[in-house]
Write an enzyme that holds these catalytic residues in place. Structure first.
Site, PDB file in Angstrom:
ATOM      1  N   CYS A 113     -11.533  16.218  -4.127  1.00  0.00           N
ATOM      2  CA  CYS A 113     -12.612  15.228  -3.947  1.00  0.00           C
ATOM      3  C   CYS A 113     -13.639  15.670  -2.912  1.00  0.00           C
ATOM      4  O   CYS A 113     -14.753  15.146  -2.876  1.00  0.00           O
ATOM      5  CB  CYS A 113     -12.030  13.872  -3.553  1.00  0.00           C
ATOM      6  SG  CYS A 113     -10.909  13.224  -4.790  1.00  0.00           S
ATOM      7  N   HIS A 253     -17.778   9.491  -0.544  1.00  0.00           N
ATOM      8  CA  HIS A 253     -16.946   9.702  -1.733  1.00  0.00           C
ATOM      9  C   HIS A 253     -16.383   8.344  -2.137  1.00  0.00           C
ATOM     10  O   HIS A 253     -15.942   7.569  -1.293  1.00  0.00           O
ATOM     11  CB  HIS A 253     -15.826  10.689  -1.391  1.00  0.00           C
ATOM     12  CG  HIS A 253     -14.743  10.722  -2.422  1.00  0.00           C
ATOM     13  ND1 HIS A 253     -15.007  10.867  -3.763  1.00  0.00           N
ATOM     14  CD2 HIS A 253     -13.385  10.621  -2.301  1.00  0.00           C
ATOM     15  CE1 HIS A 253     -13.862  10.857  -4.428  1.00  0.00           C
ATOM     16  NE2 HIS A 253     -12.862  10.703  -3.566  1.00  0.00           N
ATOM     17  N   ASN A 283     -12.877   6.589  -9.106  1.00  0.00           N
ATOM     18  CA  ASN A 283     -12.907   7.799  -8.282  1.00  0.00           C
ATOM     19  C   ASN A 283     -13.101   9.008  -9.210  1.00  0.00           C
ATOM     20  O   ASN A 283     -12.179   9.396  -9.924  1.00  0.00           O
ATOM     21  CB  ASN A 283     -11.592   7.890  -7.507  1.00  0.00           C
ATOM     22  CG  ASN A 283     -11.484   9.131  -6.649  1.00  0.00           C
ATOM     23  OD1 ASN A 283     -12.248  10.078  -6.810  1.00  0.00           O
ATOM     24  ND2 ASN A 283     -10.523   9.146  -5.752  1.00  0.00           N
TER      25      ASN A 283
HETATM   26  O1  UT7 Z   1      -9.970  10.589  -3.572  1.00  0.00           O
HETATM   27  C1  UT7 Z   1      -9.070  11.354  -2.848  1.00  0.00           C
HETATM   28  C2  UT7 Z   1      -8.396  10.621  -1.788  1.00  0.00           C
HETATM   29  N1  UT7 Z   1      -7.624   9.529  -2.302  1.00  0.00           N
HETATM   30  C3  UT7 Z   1      -7.622   8.415  -1.642  1.00  0.00           C
HETATM   31  O2  UT7 Z   1      -8.294   8.286  -0.658  1.00  0.00           O
HETATM   32  C4  UT7 Z   1      -6.703   7.319  -2.137  1.00  0.00           C
HETATM   33  C5  UT7 Z   1      -6.257   6.492  -0.984  1.00  0.00           C
HETATM   34  N2  UT7 Z   1      -5.320   5.440  -1.322  1.00  0.00           N
HETATM   35  C6  UT7 Z   1      -5.665   4.296  -1.963  1.00  0.00           C
HETATM   36  O3  UT7 Z   1      -6.788   4.122  -2.390  1.00  0.00           O
HETATM   37  C7  UT7 Z   1      -4.637   3.213  -2.033  1.00  0.00           C
HETATM   38  O4  UT7 Z   1      -3.517   3.593  -1.275  1.00  0.00           O
HETATM   39  C8  UT7 Z   1      -4.169   2.844  -3.475  1.00  0.00           C
HETATM   40  C9  UT7 Z   1      -5.275   2.119  -4.213  1.00  0.00           C
HETATM   41  C10 UT7 Z   1      -3.766   4.099  -4.223  1.00  0.00           C
HETATM   42  C11 UT7 Z   1      -2.967   1.909  -3.434  1.00  0.00           C
HETATM   43  O5  UT7 Z   1      -3.287   0.757  -2.687  1.00  0.00           O
HETATM   44  P1  UT7 Z   1      -2.351   0.278  -1.486  1.00  0.00           P
HETATM   45  O6  UT7 Z   1      -2.928  -0.963  -0.992  1.00  0.00           O
HETATM   46  O7  UT7 Z   1      -2.212   1.425  -0.528  1.00  0.00           O
HETATM   47  O8  UT7 Z   1      -1.006  -0.020  -2.225  1.00  0.00           O
HETATM   48  P2  UT7 Z   1       0.466   0.535  -1.916  1.00  0.00           P
HETATM   49  O9  UT7 Z   1       0.626   1.903  -2.469  1.00  0.00           O
HETATM   50  O10 UT7 Z   1       0.808   0.321  -0.472  1.00  0.00           O
HETATM   51  O11 UT7 Z   1       1.336  -0.462  -2.760  1.00  0.00           O
HETATM   52  C12 UT7 Z   1       1.422  -1.866  -2.448  1.00  0.00           C
HETATM   53  C13 UT7 Z   1       2.116  -2.567  -3.577  1.00  0.00           C
HETATM   54  C14 UT7 Z   1       3.410  -1.885  -4.021  1.00  0.00           C
HETATM   55  O12 UT7 Z   1       4.338  -2.903  -4.376  1.00  0.00           O
HETATM   56  P3  UT7 Z   1       5.514  -3.339  -3.366  1.00  0.00           P
HETATM   57  O13 UT7 Z   1       6.292  -2.078  -3.093  1.00  0.00           O
HETATM   58  O14 UT7 Z   1       4.811  -3.854  -2.148  1.00  0.00           O
HETATM   59  O15 UT7 Z   1       6.235  -4.376  -4.131  1.00  0.00           O
HETATM   60  C15 UT7 Z   1       3.011  -1.137  -5.251  1.00  0.00           C
HETATM   61  O16 UT7 Z   1       4.089  -0.932  -6.143  1.00  0.00           O
HETATM   62  O17 UT7 Z   1       1.281  -2.582  -4.732  1.00  0.00           O
HETATM   63  C16 UT7 Z   1       1.993  -2.076  -5.851  1.00  0.00           C
HETATM   64  N3  UT7 Z   1       1.062  -1.430  -6.745  1.00  0.00           N
HETATM   65  C17 UT7 Z   1       0.448  -2.068  -7.745  1.00  0.00           C
HETATM   66  N4  UT7 Z   1       0.499  -3.332  -8.151  1.00  0.00           N
HETATM   67  C18 UT7 Z   1      -0.270  -3.685  -9.196  1.00  0.00           C
HETATM   68  C19 UT7 Z   1       0.646  -0.121  -6.733  1.00  0.00           C
HETATM   69  N5  UT7 Z   1      -0.247   0.072  -7.727  1.00  0.00           N
HETATM   70  C20 UT7 Z   1      -0.381  -1.115  -8.359  1.00  0.00           C
HETATM   71  C21 UT7 Z   1      -1.138  -1.535  -9.453  1.00  0.00           C
HETATM   72  N6  UT7 Z   1      -1.062  -2.832  -9.833  1.00  0.00           N
HETATM   73  N7  UT7 Z   1      -1.959  -0.712 -10.120  1.00  0.00           N
END
Ligand code: UT7
Length: 326
Positions: A113, A253, A283
């Site tokens: 990215c 980005h 993204n």
């Molecule tokens: O471009 C290159 C660099 N990349 C980035 O900068 C990406 C950075 N990260 C992010 O944008 C975020 O971390 C994500 C969007 C990928 C994920 O969001 P988050 O708020 O960090 O979620 P998380 O991974 O901490 O997950 C929280 C909860 C989990 O459930 P539990 O364990 O709390 O029950 C996940 O299983 O959200 C759940 N979850 C979802 N729920 C519904 C993860 N993905 C989804 C989904 N729909 N698509």
């Protein structure tokens, strides 16, 4: 010292839209969760006949036309991508052939990215030392091709697209003031495609274990992104004696609206001064900054004399920022 200026821009997004409601039917997610946690409403996905060089070609044609140039006027093509048409040769060489850019030395840059900022750093310095006079720089990615559509933590994020810029020596004070790039390979496994390289070549086992798909430690990546984006942006600004309040536009980005908002807040910038189009495209990896830059210019958000800051963060981990006087 002479500066490098962006002469023209172009972008191309595949027509096929994948909405959050479409994704609700594929994985266990909700449109509401996706919007709230990422800011994305829909993304574009290339058809099975489209490859990275096709998207890059469309974006490049627009940039060349806007600049009133022919492909043979280019003396270099740099393509920032991690999802090129083939493992090799480079997508830049395929594009060179398609454009008939016979005078351009062509190669790819791999910084995920952050690829566009890495390419900008290279192109700027090559022009400043007089090694090249006219460079086509493209950010193109089709991460839909390495997406596991069963993995809800990644399949909701990525979209396909391409953005192109043409760079030349500046004739006045306008141009790239400086670009900073960094990496920290100790976090190489935060975002990766484990299979298909020399470590784990394609095999039945590789496919059975789904190693050909992107894996991301999203939450860990998020935390590093917010911290590093603030520090590199401040470093670039300080180096040039420019305050964040003097910026007319931040073009970040487009990884996650919450990362964009957090960075803007840390820099003390109101969201009116931040270019956001993540809701439409998700993204798009190395393409996100040149696409957003092209849209900002087309919609009249950039005027001569403006200070613009570009910044990116991605796999590697890599990050960078670039300050431009328009
Ligand atoms: O471009 C290159 C660099 N990349 C980035 O900068 C990406 C950075 N990260 C992010 O944008 C975020 O971390 C994500 C969007 C990928 C994920 O969001 P988050 O708020 O960090 O979620 P998380 O991974 O901490 O997950 C929280 C909860 C989990 O459930 P539990 O364990 O709390 O029950 C996940 O299983 O959200 C759940 N979850 C979802 N729920 C519904 C993860 N993905 C989804 C989904 N729909 N698509």
């Amino acid at each position: 010292m002479i500066k490098t200026r962006i002469v023209s821009t172009g972008s191309y997004l595949p027509e096929n839209r994948l909405t959050n409601f479409d994704l609700e039917k594929i994985v266990d997610t909700s449109a509401e969760w996706i919007v709230e946690r990422t800011g994305i409403h829909e993304r574009r996905i290339g058809t099975k006949d489209e490859a990275a060089s096709d998207l890059a070609y469309e974006a490049s044609k627009i940039a060349l036309k806007k600049a009133g140039l022919k492909a043979k006027d280019l003396d270099m093509i740099i393509c920032a991508t991690v999802s090129g048409d083939l493992p090799f040769p480079s997508t830049a060489c395929l594009l060179q052939n398609r454009l008939d850019a016979v005078n351009a030395a062509s190669f790819d840059v791999s910084a995920a990215c952050s690829g566009f900022i890495y390419g900008l750093y290279l192109a700027d310095n090559l022009i400043k030392v007089g090694a090249r006079k006219r460079i086509l720089l493209i950010g193109v990615d089709m991460l839909s091709r390495v997406t596991d559509w069963d993995d809800r933590s990644t399949c909701i994020i990525f979209g396909d697209g391409a953005g192109a810029v043409i760079l030349e020596p500046s004739k006045d004070e306008s141009g790239i003031m400086s670009t900073d790039i960094r990496s920290d390979g100790s976090m190489w496994d935060y975002i990766q495609v484990p299979g298909g390289g020399s470590r784990t070549p394609f095999s039945k086992e590789c496919l059975d274990k789904k190693l050909q798909f992107v894996r991301m430690k999203g939450n860990e990546t998020y935390k590093v992104a917010v911290k590093t984006l603030e520090s590199i942006a401040l470093e670039t600004l300080e180096k040039n004696n420019i305050k964040a309040s003097q910026l007319s536009l931040l073009i970040p980005h487009q990884a996650n609206i919450r990362i964009i908002q957090a960075t803007a807040k840390r820099l003390g910038l109101p969201m009116e001064k931040v270019m956001v189009n993540i809701e439409k495209y998700g993204n798009t990896s190395s393409a996100s900054i040149p696409i957003a830059l092209d849209e900002a210019l087309t919609s009249g958000r950039i005027r001569k004399g403006d200070y613009i800051l570009l910044e990116a963060f991605g796999a590697g981990l890599t990050w960078g920022s670039s300050l431009i006087r328009w």
